[in-house]
Enzyme design. Structure first.
Site, PDB file in Angstrom:
ATOM      1  N   GLU A  92      44.079   1.297 -26.284  1.00 38.02           N
ATOM      2  CA  GLU A  92      44.874   1.088 -25.115  1.00 38.02           C
ATOM      3  C   GLU A  92      46.223   0.942 -25.169  1.00 38.02           C
ATOM      4  OE1 GLU A  92      43.123  -2.815 -23.649  1.00 38.02           O
ATOM      5  OE2 GLU A  92      41.046  -2.032 -23.723  1.00 38.02           O
ATOM      6  N   ARG A 152      35.111  -4.718 -25.704  1.00 39.81           N
ATOM      7  CA  ARG A 152      36.234  -4.271 -26.520  1.00 39.81           C
ATOM      8  C   ARG A 152      35.876  -2.684 -26.406  1.00 39.81           C
ATOM      9  NH1 ARG A 152      38.877  -7.727 -24.863  1.00 39.81           N
ATOM     10  NH2 ARG A 152      39.823  -9.465 -25.836  1.00 39.81           N
ATOM     11  N   HIS A 208      41.788  -2.405 -18.078  1.00 41.05           N
ATOM     12  CA  HIS A 208      41.345  -3.566 -18.921  1.00 41.05           C
ATOM     13  C   HIS A 208      41.933  -4.724 -17.857  1.00 41.05           C
ATOM     14  CE1 HIS A 208      41.474  -5.837 -22.809  1.00 41.05           C
ATOM     15  NE2 HIS A 208      40.774  -6.647 -21.977  1.00 41.05           N
TER      16      HIS A 208
HETATM   17  P1  NDP Z   1      30.246 -15.522 -26.355  1.00 41.04           P
HETATM   18  O1  NDP Z   1      30.924 -15.460 -27.798  1.00 41.04           O
HETATM   19  O2  NDP Z   1      30.021 -16.181 -25.455  1.00 41.04           O
HETATM   20  O3  NDP Z   1      29.273 -13.916 -26.431  1.00 41.04           O
HETATM   21  C1  NDP Z   1      29.336 -13.187 -27.244  1.00 41.04           C
HETATM   22  C2  NDP Z   1      28.075 -12.497 -27.393  1.00 41.04           C
HETATM   23  O4  NDP Z   1      27.950 -11.315 -28.230  1.00 41.04           O
HETATM   24  C3  NDP Z   1      27.006 -13.593 -27.993  1.00 41.04           C
HETATM   25  O5  NDP Z   1      25.758 -13.622 -27.419  1.00 41.04           O
HETATM   26  C4  NDP Z   1      26.655 -12.629 -29.423  1.00 41.04           C
HETATM   27  O6  NDP Z   1      25.263 -13.358 -29.905  1.00 41.04           O
HETATM   28  C5  NDP Z   1      26.732 -11.347 -29.093  1.00 41.04           C
HETATM   29  N1  NDP Z   1      27.193 -10.931 -30.437  1.00 41.04           N
HETATM   30  C6  NDP Z   1      28.015 -11.154 -31.201  1.00 41.04           C
HETATM   31  N2  NDP Z   1      27.989 -10.033 -32.298  1.00 41.04           N
HETATM   32  C7  NDP Z   1      26.974  -9.557 -31.995  1.00 41.04           C
HETATM   33  C8  NDP Z   1      26.592  -8.102 -32.482  1.00 41.04           C
HETATM   34  N3  NDP Z   1      27.095  -7.624 -33.953  1.00 41.04           N
HETATM   35  N4  NDP Z   1      25.491  -7.310 -32.152  1.00 41.04           N
HETATM   36  C9  NDP Z   1      25.083  -7.943 -30.887  1.00 41.04           C
HETATM   37  N5  NDP Z   1      25.419  -8.902 -30.326  1.00 41.04           N
HETATM   38  C10 NDP Z   1      26.627  -9.792 -30.907  1.00 41.04           C
HETATM   39  O7  NDP Z   1      31.898 -14.638 -25.738  1.00 41.04           O
HETATM   40  P2  NDP Z   1      32.007 -14.343 -24.147  1.00 41.04           P
HETATM   41  O8  NDP Z   1      30.779 -14.063 -23.447  1.00 41.04           O
HETATM   42  O9  NDP Z   1      32.861 -15.183 -23.566  1.00 41.04           O
HETATM   43  O10 NDP Z   1      33.061 -13.051 -24.308  1.00 41.04           O
HETATM   44  C11 NDP Z   1      32.437 -11.631 -24.843  1.00 41.04           C
HETATM   45  C12 NDP Z   1      33.849 -10.740 -25.037  1.00 41.04           C
HETATM   46  O11 NDP Z   1      33.979 -10.365 -23.756  1.00 41.04           O
HETATM   47  C13 NDP Z   1      34.972 -11.390 -25.544  1.00 41.04           C
HETATM   48  O12 NDP Z   1      35.123 -11.437 -26.944  1.00 41.04           O
HETATM   49  C14 NDP Z   1      36.122 -10.225 -25.163  1.00 41.04           C
HETATM   50  O13 NDP Z   1      36.042  -9.369 -26.110  1.00 41.04           O
HETATM   51  C15 NDP Z   1      35.337  -9.693 -24.067  1.00 41.04           C
HETATM   52  N6  NDP Z   1      36.294  -9.980 -22.845  1.00 41.04           N
HETATM   53  C16 NDP Z   1      36.669  -8.907 -21.951  1.00 41.04           C
HETATM   54  C17 NDP Z   1      37.627  -9.298 -20.982  1.00 41.04           C
HETATM   55  C18 NDP Z   1      37.982  -7.985 -20.175  1.00 41.04           C
HETATM   56  O14 NDP Z   1      39.154  -8.278 -19.682  1.00 41.04           O
HETATM   57  N7  NDP Z   1      37.760  -6.759 -20.300  1.00 41.04           N
HETATM   58  C19 NDP Z   1      37.944 -10.448 -20.577  1.00 41.04           C
HETATM   59  C20 NDP Z   1      37.194 -11.667 -21.159  1.00 41.04           C
HETATM   60  C21 NDP Z   1      36.313 -11.305 -22.278  1.00 41.04           C
HETATM   61  P3  NDP Z   1      24.909 -13.417 -31.425  1.00 41.04           P
HETATM   62  O15 NDP Z   1      25.945 -14.218 -32.029  1.00 41.04           O
HETATM   63  O16 NDP Z   1      23.698 -14.105 -31.459  1.00 41.04           O
HETATM   64  O17 NDP Z   1      25.010 -12.091 -31.906  1.00 41.04           O
END
Ligand code: NDP
Length: 319
Positions: A265, A236, A283
């Site tokens: 955006e 994001r 995006h």
């Molecule tokens: P997941 O929930 O599987 O993965 C998110 C990861 O981020 C986890 O490993 C989590 O680990 C880590 N995380 C969360 N908070 C933090 C933090 N503060 N610091 C460091 N790491 C952090 O989500 P997905 O992989 O399915 O999706 C990730 C994101 O991708 C979505 O939330 C969305 O915003 C974005 N996305 C974008 C798209 C686009 O079109 N550009 C399409 C689809 C998704 P932990 O909890 O251990 O910190």
């Protein structure tokens, strides 16, 4: 004859050939559109609405959720939920689903595409040819090698893991940063984001959006990545301090950026549009025919499952 079906309110159109038929199987479907009819539409159906269909980029606030006293499920198209007040909905006992996993491949492919295209300056190269500069006295600048380099992944979740798989095919040395290490991977965990940026040649951001990650990638992290470093963001726009990013690129503190997402955006800072070491996409990480169909089908499956069993099938964990 009266229509006894409960009502489903649709905040977004879902591009799928079968949308209307699928949603209308169990529900009386009402489209909520911005414009003069918006409030009147809500007033007409508010007591009947049991299910809402929205998307990851459609603002779905607590105020809007509260308009529908009998709302029981919200089914969202997309995986991120920073624009949807999940906490508020869950507190009211409303189930909320998203579409995880089915988009991992395409989002990871796109992240890797941005990485390759930024490192090898493909956007610039395309403009160079179209502008008939090939063969002129201007020389096209050298790119940066990707294979065998160091890749830092911020957010090794479902999508982050798919990015790591692709990077392994390029013989990259991979490390990651999450708040907590993942037990099911041998990849090296780096507890310090700053240290990861300092180590990496490429930093790919695949974490979640929302308040918990706002500005996580700040001027210090960009400086640590350095003048030869390249940042890729498919998570994001809010995760990167955009002003700091522009400044770091302008001052040569950072080597390049490949971006799919932005803070406001569809607004993209004009300064970024003038930089040949920056690749900009609107995006589109999940935007392939196959993945968008799979996402739409998962929305329908959630709606169907809720109608049949009272439970959505891919609920967002309780926040
Ligand atoms: P997941 O929930 O599987 O993965 C998110 C990861 O981020 C986890 O490993 C989590 O680990 C880590 N995380 C969360 N908070 C933090 C933090 N503060 N610091 C460091 N790491 C952090 O989500 P997905 O992989 O399915 O999706 C990730 C994101 O991708 C979505 O939330 C969305 O915003 C974005 N996305 C974008 C798209 C686009 O079109 N550009 C399409 C689809 C998704 P932990 O909890 O251990 O910190």
């Amino acid at each position: 004859m009266t229509n006894k079906k409960p009502t489903l309110i649709q905040l977004v159109t879902i591009a799928h050939h079968d949308t209307d038929a699928q949603l209308a199987k169990h529900y009386n479907v009402v489209q909520l559109k911005n414009g003069p009819e918006h409030d009147a539409t809500i007033a007409k159906v508010r007591a009947d609405v049991e299910v809402m269909v929205t998307s990851a980029t459609q603002p779905t606030s607590a105020d809007l959720i509260d308009q529908f006293p009998n709302l029981k499920a919200i089914c969202s198209f997309g995986v991120g939920y920073d624009s949807l007040d999940v906490k508020h909905a869950q507190k009211k006992g409303i189930q909320v689903s998203n579409t995880p996993d089915v988009l991992n491949d395409c989002v990871a492919d796109h992240a890797f595409g941005l990485l390759l295209a930024t490192a090898r300056r493909l956007g610039h190269a395309d403009r160079f040819v179209r502008d008939n500069l090939w063969g002129s006295d201007q020389r096209f600048p050298l790119g940066v090698k990707v294979s065998h380099k160091k890749l830092g992944i911020v957010g090794l979740g479902r999508i982050g893991m798919a990015i790591a798989q692709r990077a392994a095919g390029f013989d990259m040395d991979i490390r990651y940063h999450n708040r907590t290490p993942r037990s099911e991977t041998n990849l090296t965990y780096e507890p310090s984001l700053h240290a990861l940026a300092e180590w990496a040649d490429f930093l790919v951001i695949a974490t979640v959006g929302g308040p918990s990650t706002r500005g996580l990638i700040d001027a210090e992290v960009l400086k640590a990545l350095g003048p030869k470093g390249i940042i890729i963001n498919i998570s994001r726009g809010s995760v990167i301090d955009e002003d700091a990013l522009v400044q770091a690129l302008q001052e040569g503190v950072l080597g390049g950026a490949g971006l799919d997402v932005y803070e406001n955006e569809p607004k993209v800072p004009d300064a970024l549009k003038t930089m040949d070491n920056v690749l900009l996409a609107p995006h589109i990480a999940s935007a392939t025919v196959e993945t968008r169909i799979a996402m739409a089908e998962l929305v329908f499956s959630n709606v169907d499952a809720f109608a049949a069993t009272g439970k959505v099938i891919t609920p967002i964990p309780t926040l």
